[in-house]
Scaffold this motif. Structure first.
Motif, PDB file in Angstrom:
ATOM      1  N   GLY A  85     -12.017 -92.930 -23.211  1.00 25.36           N
ATOM      2  CA  GLY A  85     -12.302 -92.775 -22.070  1.00 25.36           C
ATOM      3  C   GLY A  85     -12.178 -93.568 -21.396  1.00 25.36           C
ATOM      4  N   GLY A  86     -12.930 -94.505 -22.221  1.00 24.47           N
ATOM      5  CA  GLY A  86     -13.099 -96.129 -20.913  1.00 24.47           C
ATOM      6  C   GLY A  86     -12.213 -96.476 -20.794  1.00 24.47           C
ATOM      7  N   GLU A  87     -12.735 -97.629 -19.914  1.00 22.08           N
ATOM      8  CA  GLU A  87     -11.657 -98.651 -19.302  1.00 22.08           C
ATOM      9  C   GLU A  87     -11.621-100.147 -20.361  1.00 22.08           C
ATOM     10  N   ILE A  88     -10.420-100.700 -21.213  1.00 23.04           N
ATOM     11  CA  ILE A  88      -9.713-101.918 -21.783  1.00 23.04           C
ATOM     12  C   ILE A  88      -8.694-102.032 -21.515  1.00 23.04           C
ATOM     13  N   SER A 140     -13.179 -88.436 -13.146  1.00 26.32           N
ATOM     14  CA  SER A 140     -12.696 -88.939 -12.349  1.00 26.32           C
ATOM     15  C   SER A 140     -13.326 -90.792 -12.827  1.00 26.32           C
ATOM     16  N   ASP A 141     -12.802 -92.026 -11.714  1.00 26.57           N
ATOM     17  CA  ASP A 141     -13.151 -93.037 -11.528  1.00 26.57           C
ATOM     18  C   ASP A 141     -13.134 -93.430 -11.370  1.00 26.57           C
ATOM     19  N   VAL A 142     -14.192 -93.558 -10.714  1.00 29.55           N
ATOM     20  CA  VAL A 142     -15.027 -93.711  -9.126  1.00 29.55           C
ATOM     21  C   VAL A 142     -16.353 -93.378  -8.938  1.00 29.55           C
ATOM     22  N   THR A 143     -17.502 -93.628  -8.909  1.00 29.19           N
ATOM     23  CA  THR A 143     -18.831 -93.333  -8.764  1.00 29.19           C
ATOM     24  C   THR A 143     -19.662 -93.418  -7.257  1.00 29.19           C
ATOM     25  N   ARG A 155     -10.572 -91.187  -7.364  1.00 28.25           N
ATOM     26  CA  ARG A 155     -10.285 -93.081  -5.980  1.00 28.25           C
ATOM     27  C   ARG A 155      -8.294 -92.666  -5.026  1.00 28.25           C
ATOM     28  N   VAL A 156      -7.695 -92.082  -5.774  1.00 24.45           N
ATOM     29  CA  VAL A 156      -6.444 -91.532  -5.423  1.00 24.45           C
ATOM     30  C   VAL A 156      -6.863 -90.539  -5.075  1.00 24.45           C
ATOM     31  N   VAL A 157      -7.274 -89.916  -4.746  1.00 30.97           N
ATOM     32  CA  VAL A 157      -7.426 -88.576  -3.530  1.00 30.97           C
ATOM     33  C   VAL A 157      -8.205 -89.157  -2.461  1.00 30.97           C
ATOM     34  N   LEU A 158      -9.480 -90.004  -2.660  1.00 29.58           N
ATOM     35  CA  LEU A 158      -9.570 -90.645  -1.467  1.00 29.58           C
ATOM     36  C   LEU A 158      -9.609 -91.586  -0.498  1.00 29.58           C
ATOM     37  N   ALA A 159      -8.465 -92.361  -1.287  1.00 28.72           N
ATOM     38  CA  ALA A 159      -7.855 -93.332  -0.932  1.00 28.72           C
ATOM     39  C   ALA A 159      -6.551 -92.193   0.147  1.00 28.72           C
ATOM     40  N   ALA A 160      -6.272 -91.173  -0.330  1.00 24.55           N
ATOM     41  CA  ALA A 160      -4.533 -90.536  -0.079  1.00 24.55           C
ATOM     42  C   ALA A 160      -5.342 -89.813   1.882  1.00 24.55           C
ATOM     43  N   LYS A 178     -15.839-102.473  -8.407  1.00 20.35           N
ATOM     44  CA  LYS A 178     -16.603-101.256  -8.921  1.00 20.35           C
ATOM     45  C   LYS A 178     -16.868-100.674  -9.943  1.00 20.35           C
ATOM     46  N   LYS A 179     -18.041-100.275 -10.736  1.00 23.60           N
ATOM     47  CA  LYS A 179     -17.694 -99.063 -11.665  1.00 23.60           C
ATOM     48  C   LYS A 179     -18.626 -97.915 -10.410  1.00 23.60           C
TER      49      LYS A 179
END
Length: 312
Positions: A85-88, A140-143, A155-160, A178-179
């Motif tokens: 599940g980590g970014e790669i 979740s993808d932003v902290t 991110r997508v929910v906050l941005a919407a 930023k992580k």
């Protein structure tokens, strides 16, 4: 890079579909390539994931709406993941993708023979699912770090919901990469309630001081609905102990309704006489001369105030 024979029939394989997102694997046979996934259902609509890789090994990901619909407004965000599940980046001819879709609520339409009670039930269900999404830590993808506390979000929910978050998290601004984003000038409890509103359109009924901080946060992230709720609550709860701070807040954040309510309350002779003895009133005179001028004008125009002057 060749894919394993076991997966040769399914270049794009849907692995998991959950509230707000789905995961799929992409197997690369050669370059260039253009692959499509089987059709899957999400948010009451049918979709298909597509992947295009050119000679330079640039990856382009798409999610295409397949089902018939007059208008569907959706924000889509992709992340490349490893098996944990980590970014790669792309490795070994196969990579996992996490796709998050947020479908705007104003695209919901009443279907033939669908009653208003059915539509309300769907709306309640959406709020419940988004509330559950906030509680979930899996996708979740932003902290955020706020006043020493950590909050995970999507991110997508906050941005919407917020144009400010849209610019910070999905735009060219540095915060998007930023992580962990550290927010200054906000209490952790305020940010917690801010997130709760973003996902559910609800906030708890709290005291005046908290509503003042929440209004500042709503203005900071251009959440007009939350801003109005806080302004209405502050108008409802005006007292001698809160009116001066609310006056300064209304002036700073251009809250016309709150400013008018506070001026009417403070301009009453019995209230104004008590306020003039308070330190915060003297600070208002010093720091907000325009508000003090409006208060003096409102008090001078008050019939009750004029009666006191004429009586003397």
């Amino acid at each position: 890079m060749a894919a394993s024979s076991a997966n040769s029939a399914a270049p794009i394989c849907i692995k998991e579909v959950s509230v707000g997102s789905f995961k799929f694997e992409i197997y690369i046979k050669d370059y260039p390539c253009f692959e499509s996934s089987p059709i899957f259902t999400f948010g009451g609509h049918e979709w298909r994931a597509k992947c295009r890789i050119d000679f330079l090994k640039h990856v382009e990901l798409l999610v295409v709406l397949i089902s018939d619909a007059d208008a569907v407004k959706a924000t889509i965000d992709f992340s490349l993941l490893d098996k944990d599940g980590g970014e790669i980046y792309v490795t070994n001819g196969c990579f996992n993708v996490l796709c998050t879709i947020f479908i705007a609520s104003d695209t919901t339409k009443v279907k033939p023979n669908q009653s208003s009670s059915d539509l309300l039930s769907d709306s309640d269900s959406l709020i419940e699912h988004l509330g559950d999404l906030l509680k979930s830590q899996n996708i979740s993808d932003v902290t955020f770090e706020v006043d020493g506390e950590i909050f995970n979000a999507h991110r997508v929910v906050l941005a919407a919901r917020s144009p400010v978050f849209m610019a910070e998290l999905l735009g060219p601004m540095i915060e998007g990469n930023k992580k962990c984003i550290k927010l200054e000038g906000m209490m952790a409890e305020v940010f917690k309630d801010l997130l709760h509103y973003i996902y559910t359109d609800k906030i708890q009924d709290v005291g005046t001081k908290f509503n003042q901080h929440l209004l500042e946060a709503a203005d900071r992230y251009a959440l007009d609905g939350l801003r109005k709720i806080c302004e209405d609550r502050l108008c409802r709860d005006i007292t001698l102990d809160t009116v001066v701070s609310s006056l300064g807040l209304a002036d700073q954040h251009n809250c016309g309704k709150l400013l008018d309510y506070c001026l009417n309350f403070a301009a009453k002779p019995e209230n104004l006489l008590q306020l003039t003895l308070r330190q915060e009133y003297l600070e208002l005179m010093k720091n907000c001369p325009s508000v003090f001028a409006k208060l003096s004008e409102r008090a001078s125009a008050s019939l009750d105030f004029q009666k006191i002057i004429y009586k003397k």
